[in-house]
Design a protein around this motif. Structure first.
Motif, PDB file in Angstrom:
ATOM      1  N   ILE A 104       0.750  -1.214   0.182  1.00 20.88           N
ATOM      2  CA  ILE A 104       0.195   0.066   0.329  1.00 20.88           C
ATOM      3  C   ILE A 104       1.176   1.474  -0.216  1.00 20.88           C
ATOM      4  O   ILE A 104       0.122   2.629   0.377  1.00 20.88           O
ATOM      5  CB  ILE A 104      -0.241  -0.048   1.344  1.00 20.88           C
ATOM      6  N   TYR A 105       2.186   0.634  -0.306  1.00 23.97           N
ATOM      7  CA  TYR A 105       3.081   2.419  -0.011  1.00 23.97           C
ATOM      8  C   TYR A 105       2.651   2.746  -1.339  1.00 23.97           C
ATOM      9  O   TYR A 105       3.199   2.368  -2.257  1.00 23.97           O
ATOM     10  CB  TYR A 105       4.310   1.903   0.803  1.00 23.97           C
ATOM     11  N   GLU A 106       2.899   4.192  -1.160  1.00 29.27           N
ATOM     12  CA  GLU A 106       3.385   5.133  -2.172  1.00 29.27           C
ATOM     13  C   GLU A 106       4.013   6.445  -1.787  1.00 29.27           C
ATOM     14  O   GLU A 106       3.936   7.276  -0.856  1.00 29.27           O
ATOM     15  CB  GLU A 106       1.312   6.345  -2.445  1.00 29.27           C
ATOM     16  N   ALA A 107       5.061   6.713  -2.962  1.00 34.38           N
ATOM     17  CA  ALA A 107       5.553   7.536  -2.417  1.00 34.38           C
ATOM     18  C   ALA A 107       5.666   8.764  -2.405  1.00 34.38           C
ATOM     19  O   ALA A 107       4.244   9.213  -3.352  1.00 34.38           O
ATOM     20  CB  ALA A 107       6.819   7.974  -4.218  1.00 34.38           C
ATOM     21  N   PRO A 108       5.474   9.661  -1.269  1.00 32.97           N
ATOM     22  CA  PRO A 108       5.217  10.856  -1.134  1.00 32.97           C
ATOM     23  C   PRO A 108       5.499  11.929  -2.653  1.00 32.97           C
ATOM     24  O   PRO A 108       6.576  12.000  -2.371  1.00 32.97           O
ATOM     25  CB  PRO A 108       5.942  11.121   0.577  1.00 32.97           C
ATOM     26  N   THR A 109       4.528  12.928  -2.113  1.00 37.06           N
ATOM     27  CA  THR A 109       4.488  14.017  -3.493  1.00 37.06           C
ATOM     28  C   THR A 109       5.819  14.999  -2.646  1.00 37.06           C
ATOM     29  O   THR A 109       6.145  16.103  -3.477  1.00 37.06           O
ATOM     30  CB  THR A 109       3.159  14.004  -4.038  1.00 37.06           C
ATOM     31  N   ASP A 110       5.564  14.813  -1.388  1.00 32.56           N
ATOM     32  CA  ASP A 110       6.501  16.468  -0.607  1.00 32.56           C
ATOM     33  C   ASP A 110       6.707  15.637   0.714  1.00 32.56           C
ATOM     34  O   ASP A 110       6.139  14.669   1.360  1.00 32.56           O
ATOM     35  CB  ASP A 110       5.303  17.336  -0.849  1.00 32.56           C
ATOM     36  N   LEU A 138      -4.005  15.445  10.768  1.00 35.12           N
ATOM     37  CA  LEU A 138      -3.009  15.989  10.234  1.00 35.12           C
ATOM     38  C   LEU A 138      -1.540  14.902  11.006  1.00 35.12           C
ATOM     39  O   LEU A 138      -0.606  15.091  11.256  1.00 35.12           O
ATOM     40  CB  LEU A 138      -2.014  16.778  10.043  1.00 35.12           C
ATOM     41  N   ASN A 139      -2.466  14.535  12.017  1.00 36.29           N
ATOM     42  CA  ASN A 139      -1.670  14.132  13.214  1.00 36.29           C
ATOM     43  C   ASN A 139      -0.897  12.733  12.909  1.00 36.29           C
ATOM     44  O   ASN A 139      -0.192  12.037  13.255  1.00 36.29           O
ATOM     45  CB  ASN A 139      -2.147  13.752  14.315  1.00 36.29           C
ATOM     46  N   SER A 140      -1.449  11.855  11.894  1.00 36.51           N
ATOM     47  CA  SER A 140      -0.809  10.668  11.532  1.00 36.51           C
ATOM     48  C   SER A 140       0.249  11.320  10.312  1.00 36.51           C
ATOM     49  O   SER A 140       0.655   9.862   9.491  1.00 36.51           O
ATOM     50  CB  SER A 140      -2.365   9.754  10.642  1.00 36.51           C
ATOM     51  N   MET A 141       0.454  11.953   9.798  1.00 31.11           N
ATOM     52  CA  MET A 141       1.351  12.413   8.923  1.00 31.11           C
ATOM     53  C   MET A 141       2.670  12.312   9.571  1.00 31.11           C
ATOM     54  O   MET A 141       3.149  13.370  10.396  1.00 31.11           O
ATOM     55  CB  MET A 141       2.181  14.274   8.110  1.00 31.11           C
ATOM     56  N   ALA A 190      -8.201  15.428   1.903  1.00 24.33           N
ATOM     57  CA  ALA A 190      -7.574  16.307   0.676  1.00 24.33           C
ATOM     58  C   ALA A 190      -6.025  16.188   0.895  1.00 24.33           C
ATOM     59  O   ALA A 190      -5.510  16.210  -0.259  1.00 24.33           O
ATOM     60  CB  ALA A 190      -8.728  17.221   0.091  1.00 24.33           C
ATOM     61  N   LEU A 191      -5.894  17.354   2.205  1.00 29.24           N
ATOM     62  CA  LEU A 191      -3.861  17.133   1.675  1.00 29.24           C
ATOM     63  C   LEU A 191      -3.134  16.530   2.217  1.00 29.24           C
ATOM     64  O   LEU A 191      -1.993  15.748   1.665  1.00 29.24           O
ATOM     65  CB  LEU A 191      -3.912  18.659   2.766  1.00 29.24           C
ATOM     66  N   MET A 192      -3.310  14.967   3.190  1.00 33.73           N
ATOM     67  CA  MET A 192      -3.096  14.039   3.279  1.00 33.73           C
ATOM     68  C   MET A 192      -2.580  12.735   1.352  1.00 33.73           C
ATOM     69  O   MET A 192      -2.416  12.137   1.183  1.00 33.73           O
ATOM     70  CB  MET A 192      -3.981  13.009   3.878  1.00 33.73           C
ATOM     71  N   ALA A 217      -4.141   8.483   2.790  1.00 32.16           N
ATOM     72  CA  ALA A 217      -5.363   8.677   3.356  1.00 32.16           C
ATOM     73  C   ALA A 217      -6.807   7.898   3.511  1.00 32.16           C
ATOM     74  O   ALA A 217      -7.342   7.925   4.585  1.00 32.16           O
ATOM     75  CB  ALA A 217      -6.035  10.008   2.092  1.00 32.16           C
ATOM     76  N   GLU A 218      -7.219   7.078   3.061  1.00 29.40           N
ATOM     77  CA  GLU A 218      -8.186   6.381   3.029  1.00 29.40           C
ATOM     78  C   GLU A 218      -7.809   5.607   4.639  1.00 29.40           C
ATOM     79  O   GLU A 218      -8.628   4.987   5.140  1.00 29.40           O
ATOM     80  CB  GLU A 218      -7.920   5.124   2.129  1.00 29.40           C
ATOM     81  N   PHE A 219      -6.746   4.541   5.337  1.00 28.94           N
ATOM     82  CA  PHE A 219      -6.283   4.735   6.387  1.00 28.94           C
ATOM     83  C   PHE A 219      -6.794   5.614   7.515  1.00 28.94           C
ATOM     84  O   PHE A 219      -7.196   4.693   8.234  1.00 28.94           O
ATOM     85  CB  PHE A 219      -4.573   4.052   6.547  1.00 28.94           C
ATOM     86  N   VAL A 220      -6.238   6.602   6.866  1.00 27.22           N
ATOM     87  CA  VAL A 220      -6.670   7.760   8.243  1.00 27.22           C
ATOM     88  C   VAL A 220      -7.821   7.577   8.351  1.00 27.22           C
ATOM     89  O   VAL A 220      -8.674   7.836   9.663  1.00 27.22           O
ATOM     90  CB  VAL A 220      -5.743   9.019   7.564  1.00 27.22           C
ATOM     91  N   ALA A 221      -8.831   8.141   7.335  1.00 26.43           N
ATOM     92  CA  ALA A 221      -9.835   8.205   7.320  1.00 26.43           C
ATOM     93  C   ALA A 221     -10.891   7.265   8.255  1.00 26.43           C
ATOM     94  O   ALA A 221     -11.477   7.088   8.715  1.00 26.43           O
ATOM     95  CB  ALA A 221     -10.720   8.280   5.861  1.00 26.43           C
TER      96      ALA A 221
END
Length: 289
Positions: A64-70, A95-98, A233-235, A244-248
């Motif tokens: 499920i890993y996706e390379a971050p865009t930032d 955002l705490n999950s970032m 959306a930022l996530m 993002a789906e994991f966080v939601a």
């Protein structure tokens, strides 16, 4: 003749209803197809439930890993007396999950900050302590937010942080502060529905009636709860849809209110007018000053 007209109208209405159901079914089918097309094996086939259950942690993460865009080292959320609690803590919950990004609550000065709900938060950092942030989040409020739009020192700090930030973000009436700092000039933005169009126009911004919107690095959300949508959306943009789906899912963010409302387009007209009147009367003495 009347019977004939009635029959024809019934046929038309049933046809419209059938088209609506068909259209809804197509949308659901498209969403299902999109989900099926993600997270496939290298041969293009989906994983079975058994394969997923038998994976170790490292293998699961690789799937499920996706390379971050930032990459973000610091996220700062400005808090001040009278801020709306959910404006700040909703985005913080997302955002705490970032990881391993450091999250900071920042006050006008360090010390105790009291929200509009009388929630007291002990803040370790004041604006004098913070010189740079990768993301600045400004929550909204009501009277105190309007007063913040006249606070020259605070606005100068917001402009300073914005000069080097990767993302400058507001929730609800936090957009008033961004606007007063001159950061929304010519930008598409949204804010709480209360006099949103005319307020943003005063700051040279273009009002977009959506739950959230972004124009370059500037992200703004509509009122209060919309900050959660924007943060997801930022996530999604930064860490990808899987995360993002994991966080939601972790937050079980699947809102289904018990009635239709929450926006003037949906709320009862009487409720909307009386709410707007209440806001007008509450703000009037401070505008007159």
């Amino acid at each position: 003749m009347k019977n004939t007209i009635f029959i024809l109208m019934t046929i038309v209405l049933l046809g419209c209803q059938e088209k609506k159901i068909s259209s809804t079914a197509l949308v659901k089918e498209e969403i299902t197809t999109q989900k099926k097309e993600r997270n496939l094996k290298s041969d293009g086939t989906p994983y079975s439930d058994e394969e997923l259950q038998n994976m170790g942690h490292a293998e699961s993460m690789a799937v499920i890993y996706e390379a971050p865009t930032d990459t973000l080292e610091t996220i700062g959320i400005l808090v001040y007396d009278g801020f709306f609690t959910l404006d700040a803590l909703g985005p913080l919950s997302v955002l705490n999950s970032m990881y391993p990004t450091k999250k900071l609550l920042i006050g006008r000065e360090k010390g105790t900050v009291t929200s509009n709900d009388n929630v007291k938060i002990e803040v370790d950092h004041g604006i004098d302590d913070i010189e740079q942030l990768d993301m600045l989040v400004i929550p909204g409020g009501f009277i105190q937010t309007y007063e913040a739009t006249k606070d020259k020192k605070l606005l100068e700090w917001v402009r300073k942080i914005d000069r080097n930030s990767k993302y400058t973000v507001s929730v609800c009436t936090g957009a008033w502060i961004l606007g007063a700092a001159g950061l929304l000039e010519g930008k598409k933005a949204t804010t709480h529905w209360y006099r949103a169009d005319e307020t943003l126009a005063e700051y040279g911004a273009i009002f977009i009636k959506q739950r959230y919107t972004n124009d370059g690095k500037y992200w703004t959300s509509a009122g209060v709860s919309a900050g959660i949508d924007m943060s997801l959306a930022l996530m999604d943009k930064i860490l990808g849809r899987n995360y993002a789906e994991f966080v939601a899912l972790n937050l079980e963010y699947d809102p289904k209110p018990p009635f239709e409302g929450g926006h003037p387009d949906k709320a009862d007209r009487v409720v909307t007018i009386m709410t707007e009147k209440m806001f007008d009367e509450g703000l009037a003495p401070y505008i007159e000053k």
